[in-house]
Every structure is written in structure tokens, then in C-alpha cells.
Design a protein around this motif. Sequence first.
Motif, PDB file in Angstrom:
ATOM      1  N   GLN A  97      -5.853  11.724   3.406  1.00  0.00           N
ATOM      2  CA  GLN A  97      -6.075  13.164   3.265  1.00  0.00           C
ATOM      3  C   GLN A  97      -6.005  13.860   4.612  1.00  0.00           C
ATOM      4  O   GLN A  97      -5.572  15.011   4.709  1.00  0.00           O
ATOM      5  CB  GLN A  97      -7.419  13.412   2.590  1.00  0.00           C
ATOM      6  N   ARG A  98      -6.449  13.166   5.676  1.00  0.00           N
ATOM      7  CA  ARG A  98      -6.386  13.734   7.037  1.00  0.00           C
ATOM      8  C   ARG A  98      -4.993  13.547   7.642  1.00  0.00           C
ATOM      9  O   ARG A  98      -4.755  13.992   8.763  1.00  0.00           O
ATOM     10  CB  ARG A  98      -7.400  13.021   7.948  1.00  0.00           C
ATOM     11  N   ARG A  99      -4.116  12.856   6.858  1.00  0.00           N
ATOM     12  CA  ARG A  99      -2.788  12.483   7.342  1.00  0.00           C
ATOM     13  C   ARG A  99      -2.883  11.599   8.587  1.00  0.00           C
ATOM     14  O   ARG A  99      -2.025  11.611   9.470  1.00  0.00           O
ATOM     15  CB  ARG A  99      -1.909  13.716   7.608  1.00  0.00           C
ATOM     16  N   ASP A 100      -3.948  10.816   8.633  1.00  0.00           N
ATOM     17  CA  ASP A 100      -4.157   9.848   9.708  1.00  0.00           C
ATOM     18  C   ASP A 100      -3.643   8.499   9.200  1.00  0.00           C
ATOM     19  O   ASP A 100      -4.418   7.604   8.841  1.00  0.00           O
ATOM     20  CB  ASP A 100      -5.648   9.781  10.061  1.00  0.00           C
TER      21      ASP A 100
ATOM     22  N   ALA B  28      -1.426  -3.257  -4.068  1.00  0.00           N
ATOM     23  CA  ALA B  28      -0.050  -3.190  -3.569  1.00  0.00           C
ATOM     24  C   ALA B  28       0.516  -1.774  -3.621  1.00  0.00           C
ATOM     25  O   ALA B  28       1.210  -1.340  -2.695  1.00  0.00           O
ATOM     26  CB  ALA B  28       0.835  -4.146  -4.368  1.00  0.00           C
ATOM     27  N   LEU B  29       0.221  -1.040  -4.689  1.00  0.00           N
ATOM     28  CA  LEU B  29       0.771   0.311  -4.793  1.00  0.00           C
ATOM     29  C   LEU B  29       0.163   1.235  -3.758  1.00  0.00           C
ATOM     30  O   LEU B  29       0.843   2.142  -3.254  1.00  0.00           O
ATOM     31  CB  LEU B  29       0.549   0.857  -6.211  1.00  0.00           C
ATOM     32  N   LEU B  30      -1.115   1.032  -3.420  1.00  0.00           N
ATOM     33  CA  LEU B  30      -1.730   1.833  -2.359  1.00  0.00           C
ATOM     34  C   LEU B  30      -1.069   1.514  -1.020  1.00  0.00           C
ATOM     35  O   LEU B  30      -0.755   2.423  -0.235  1.00  0.00           O
ATOM     36  CB  LEU B  30      -3.227   1.548  -2.301  1.00  0.00           C
ATOM     37  N   ALA B  31      -0.830   0.227  -0.758  1.00  0.00           N
ATOM     38  CA  ALA B  31      -0.155  -0.158   0.486  1.00  0.00           C
ATOM     39  C   ALA B  31       1.249   0.434   0.552  1.00  0.00           C
ATOM     40  O   ALA B  31       1.708   0.878   1.618  1.00  0.00           O
ATOM     41  CB  ALA B  31      -0.099  -1.681   0.588  1.00  0.00           C
ATOM     42  N   ALA B  32       1.940   0.469  -0.592  1.00  0.00           N
ATOM     43  CA  ALA B  32       3.283   1.048  -0.618  1.00  0.00           C
ATOM     44  C   ALA B  32       3.232   2.538  -0.325  1.00  0.00           C
ATOM     45  O   ALA B  32       4.098   3.075   0.391  1.00  0.00           O
ATOM     46  CB  ALA B  32       3.918   0.795  -1.985  1.00  0.00           C
TER      47      ALA B  32
ATOM     48  N   GLN C 158       5.034   4.369   2.755  1.00  0.00           N
ATOM     49  CA  GLN C 158       6.016   5.425   2.507  1.00  0.00           C
ATOM     50  C   GLN C 158       5.692   6.674   3.317  1.00  0.00           C
ATOM     51  O   GLN C 158       6.567   7.276   3.947  1.00  0.00           O
ATOM     52  CB  GLN C 158       6.051   5.737   1.009  1.00  0.00           C
ATOM     53  N   LEU C 159       4.418   7.072   3.326  1.00  0.00           N
ATOM     54  CA  LEU C 159       4.019   8.261   4.073  1.00  0.00           C
ATOM     55  C   LEU C 159       4.116   8.041   5.579  1.00  0.00           C
ATOM     56  O   LEU C 159       4.253   8.989   6.344  1.00  0.00           O
ATOM     57  CB  LEU C 159       2.589   8.650   3.689  1.00  0.00           C
ATOM     58  N   SER C 160       4.079   6.777   5.996  1.00  0.00           N
ATOM     59  CA  SER C 160       4.193   6.456   7.425  1.00  0.00           C
ATOM     60  C   SER C 160       5.636   6.294   7.874  1.00  0.00           C
ATOM     61  O   SER C 160       5.902   6.081   9.064  1.00  0.00           O
ATOM     62  CB  SER C 160       3.430   5.160   7.723  1.00  0.00           C
TER      63      SER C 160
ATOM     64  N   GLY D 208       7.866  -1.943   5.136  1.00  0.00           N
ATOM     65  CA  GLY D 208       6.535  -2.204   4.612  1.00  0.00           C
ATOM     66  C   GLY D 208       6.397  -1.734   3.176  1.00  0.00           C
ATOM     67  O   GLY D 208       5.747  -2.384   2.347  1.00  0.00           O
ATOM     68  N   GLU D 209       7.004  -0.588   2.870  1.00  0.00           N
ATOM     69  CA  GLU D 209       6.976  -0.074   1.495  1.00  0.00           C
ATOM     70  C   GLU D 209       7.687  -1.041   0.558  1.00  0.00           C
ATOM     71  O   GLU D 209       7.202  -1.342  -0.545  1.00  0.00           O
ATOM     72  CB  GLU D 209       7.634   1.295   1.447  1.00  0.00           C
ATOM     73  N   ASP D 210       8.848  -1.548   0.991  1.00  0.00           N
ATOM     74  CA  ASP D 210       9.605  -2.494   0.186  1.00  0.00           C
ATOM     75  C   ASP D 210       8.780  -3.748  -0.092  1.00  0.00           C
ATOM     76  O   ASP D 210       8.706  -4.239  -1.232  1.00  0.00           O
ATOM     77  CB  ASP D 210      10.897  -2.850   0.921  1.00  0.00           C
ATOM     78  N   ALA D 211       8.119  -4.276   0.940  1.00  0.00           N
ATOM     79  CA  ALA D 211       7.332  -5.498   0.786  1.00  0.00           C
ATOM     80  C   ALA D 211       6.156  -5.276  -0.164  1.00  0.00           C
ATOM     81  O   ALA D 211       5.859  -6.128  -1.009  1.00  0.00           O
ATOM     82  CB  ALA D 211       6.836  -5.963   2.157  1.00  0.00           C
TER      83      ALA D 211
END
Length: 375
Positions: free
Chosen positions: A15-18, A34-38, A42-44, A49-52
Motif C-alpha cells: 500500500q505504501r508502494r514500498d 505464491a500468488l502474493l509473491a507473484a 510484478q509490481l517490482s 521472479g513473477e514467472d517463478a
Amino acid sequence: MAQDPRLTQIRAAMQRRDFASARAILADWPEAPALLAAQVAQLSGDIAGEDAALNRALAENPRHVGALLAMGDVKSRAGDDRAATSYFRAALNQAMTTQQPPELTPFLQRAQQWLAQSSARFEAHLRDKMGSTAALPRLSHAIDLLTGKTQLFLQQPSMFYFPGLPQRAFYEREEFDWLAEVEAATPLMWAELKARLSDGSDFRPYVETRTDRPSPNNPLKDDPSWGAHYFWNNGEVVDAHAAAAPATMAALAKAPIPVIRGRSPMALWSLLKPGTHIQPHTGMLNTRLIVHIPLVTNPDCALRVGPETRQWEQGKALIFDDSFEHEAWNRGKETRVILLFEIWRPEINAGEREALTRLFEAIDELEPPAPGNGF
């Protein structure tokens, strides 16, 4: 079960975009969802990393629609259209089998749009590389099938399949040397039809309920909106109708109509009133072609056979294989009437025609055909 506090920390960081803090928490939490990590990757901007993370999510649930859509998006951003296509199609196919949350709807729609655009790009690439050869009819059809531009339709007769015949939905008028004489009789046949229509009575329904069979599952059963006026029906001439239409009978005599006891000839005026739609269906067998000679029609009438739709034009025959799925409609304001009859397929030789005649007659010794179905 209490929620892991790291979930709260990650969501607060997002939310802080941190995203750096969110990634740091995930680095020490390999079993994180896994979906949270993706999502964090993605936002980073971390496509690897998103693919993995999505691969891990799909290993846990290969049919997860959200993960399939996200992986399609990853592959698209990486420029791998073939992989993106496979994931987007898998997501759309799975979404058709199970109810999905409303929030996925825009993502599913975007996947459909992407597939359409990707298919257009793929087709343009192929046709550009093929040059003028891409216009060859069979090659062009193959490209349309490859890119999903058209659907594959094959003969699917409901009763009898004769192998080895070409898979052709429509035949062209120029392929039949006897047809020009039949078409030339259109004005005389139209005059005979006009005299029949002038009495104001309906034709009998094309689909009729029989007392010795289950009721047909057809919305037009016993409905004269799809009407029939027979000259030959199941191999028997309808004397009164034939006597009133000598020009029509003379024209029919020029065609290679089969003669099969109890089945054929079969010839009739087929009427379709305004607003009537004959639903998709297939014929009983693939040993015949159906010929339509349009006597009265309008621009809002059409016939679809397999993937192709054609309009009727007065006096110009349409010839097609009715063992393909086909449908017809009259969306105009005037009734459509055609002369309909069946002919042998030209690819079936004389010996095979004789053998098929004996076969169908043998079948009918035990199981007579339903009236109006022909051979």
C-alpha cells in the motif's frame, strides 16, 4: 487459524508502494503464498521472479484461472506470444467450466482481445511470408483453421457414413453439366408454384410428429412455417402434385436422382416463412448431395453449411452435403420457396451406387425410413 503477521506486513508495504520491504520479507519466507509473491514481483518489475512464483502457484493448482491469466500476461510482456496464447486459452477454457468471481471478468475479456489480436498478427505474418501462394484456396483454408479464424467442420451423418469421400460442404454449379437445363426451367417452375400458393392454404409441415415414433426434438415440428409440398416422397410419386407441375417434373427428370425403393426419389418445394430459423442439424447420410433451386427468395435469407454461409439467388442452384452441420433462416419479410431434391454424390461410381441401393433397401426391410428423410 491466526493469519501470519507477515501477510499484514507485506500488504502494508505494498500500500505504501514500498516494494523493496515487501520483497525483503518474502526473501525470508519461501513458503509465502505464491500468488502474493507473484503480485509483489510484478509490481517490482521482476518478471523472472513473477514467472517463478506463478509456476509455483500452477504446480499447486494447474487450473487456477487467475494464475493462468497472470502467466499469460507474463509471457506476453516477455514477447513469447506462443506461450501466452497457450496460457490465455487454458484460462478461458477453464473459466467456461466453472463459475469465476466477477472481478476476473475484465481480465478474461482482455485475454480474449489479446488472443484475437495475436491471431491477426500471426495470420498477417504467415500470409506475408507465403506471398501469393497464401491465396491458394486449400492453403488459405488451412491458415484460417490454424489461426482460429474458422472452425473445422466434418461430415457427421446421423445414420450412415460412407468412407473416403471428400470433406466438401458446398459444390459449385459449374461442376454439373445437367444443371443448366434445370435452372433454365425456373420461370416455368415459378409459375407452377405461384398457382399453388394462390389457393392460400399452407404446405404440410416439413417436420411432422408420427404416431409410431417418439416426438421429434425440433422447435419447428408440426409447424407449417417450414413447409413441404412433395412431388416424390420416399420413392413414391405424389400423383396430384406431379400432375399440377409438369415443368417441375420435367426438370427433375434431368437430374441424377437415386432410385431406392422406399427412400428415393425425394423432391419437394420447401417453404420458409419470414422469421423462421431452421436450427443447426445434420442429415442422415453422406452418400447424397442436396440441391436447392430458389424460386422465390429475399436478401435476408441464408444457408450455412459447415463454416460457410451463402444466400439463395433466384434460379441459381445451391448444392451442398447435408451431412455437415447446417442451418437456414429467413429474416426478411417475404416467404422463401425452393425446389429441393437429392442427387448421388459424383464421387460414388456406378458399381458403388448399385451396391448402396441394395444396402439401403436391405436396411429398410427391417427398419423403414421416416417419411420425408430421403435416402
